[in-house]
Write an enzyme that holds these catalytic residues in place. Sequence first.
Site, PDB file in Angstrom:
ATOM      1  N   LYS A  88       4.702 -26.138  -0.509  1.00  0.00           N
ATOM      2  CA  LYS A  88       3.646 -25.959  -1.956  1.00  0.00           C
ATOM      3  C   LYS A  88       2.784 -27.145  -2.161  1.00  0.00           C
ATOM      4  CE  LYS A  88       6.758 -22.286  -3.889  1.00  0.00           C
ATOM      5  NZ  LYS A  88       7.853 -21.942  -4.979  1.00  0.00           N
ATOM      6  N   GLN A 104      11.693 -24.896  -9.398  1.00  0.00           N
ATOM      7  CA  GLN A 104      12.133 -24.180  -8.237  1.00  0.00           C
ATOM      8  C   GLN A 104      13.572 -23.552  -8.350  1.00  0.00           C
ATOM      9  OE1 GLN A 104      10.262 -23.445  -5.134  1.00  0.00           O
ATOM     10  NE2 GLN A 104      11.770 -21.887  -4.929  1.00  0.00           N
ATOM     11  N   ASP A 144       4.191 -19.560 -12.220  1.00  0.00           N
ATOM     12  CA  ASP A 144       4.970 -18.776 -11.643  1.00  0.00           C
ATOM     13  C   ASP A 144       5.224 -17.376 -12.045  1.00  0.00           C
ATOM     14  OD1 ASP A 144       6.267 -18.975  -8.899  1.00  0.00           O
ATOM     15  OD2 ASP A 144       7.999 -19.812  -9.711  1.00  0.00           O
TER      16      ASP A 144
END
Length: 289
Positions: A49, A93, A116
């Site tokens: 990413k 994450q 997200d």
Amino acid sequence: MALIDGNLIAQQVLQEVKTRVATLAPQVPHVAFVRVGDDPASVSYVNKKQKTAAEVGMKASLKLFPDTVSKEELFAHLDSLNADDTVHGILVQAPLPKHLPETEVFNRISPDKDVDGFTTASIGRLVQEVPGAFAACTPAGIIEMLKRSGVVTAGKHAVVVGRSLIVGKPAALLLLAKGLDATVTVCNSRTKDLAAITRQADILVAAIGKPHFIKGDMVSEGAVVIDVGINRIPDATKKTGYRLVGDVDFDAVAPKASLITPVPGGVGPMTVAMLMKNTLDACERTRKK
Ligand code: NDP
């Protein structure tokens, strides 16, 4: 049968993002990553990413915490990112160590920076169809692929197998939303006679986490098949000793499908591309405010 090329569509999305990013100069969209511990998959996802962010001209910062970090310390960092006007997107994450409650951690992120799409607020906005609501990147990527492949969803029966918060549920909500207008059935592990339902699908989304679970006799002629699964299976011919396969038995299903995503090279690349798009959207919104 035709393939939906996720690598190609992701590249198109990223090229468009890059062009839009350039128009914002000297402002630079900034996505802040937070990683806890050294889970190898998390390390590789965050690296990928960060690399993609750099390729499209965005700033990507990374804060690493040991897996012993306290909730308070992690929250203090998220609060500082929320308050920082130069940060447009925040991504923690997953998975997190057991002592850190994932939902609580995600909910600490400002909904305006929740690129997200995992906060309760973002999911609520998705249900309410609030324009610009951040959808989780994988289901957002699925929708982008369908649109760019010319798949008509209105009035079609979309069957989603899997009801997770990161894939199945948001995918179902997006397909159901006004504008896409699919008739949606969502299946789970307790669904009876799954094959009878999946055979009714004009659009089948498989997000199960079981290799080759969807067999040829579970799909009707002409269906559009989106395989979200990423599963490792042993393969002695590979240096790594494994290969990646989807939740769909590709060889059996592909001849019946009108369109199908491969694994790898299908939904996977779209997830990262949509993260970049969400971050850019978040940045552009701050300029309009
Ligand atoms: P989860 O394990 O969170 O969810 C799996 C879902 O599948 C559950 O809802 C489960 O039902 C359902 N399920 C399991 N067995 C059956 C069955 N026999 N019949 C019907 N439904 C069943 O997985 P995720 O949603 O997180 O991920 C799914 C797959 O997608 C994985 O392979 C994952 O690696 C991949 N993935 C890929 C991404 C990408 O970027 N391409 C991103 C995220 C995930 P129940 O709720 O009843 O347990």
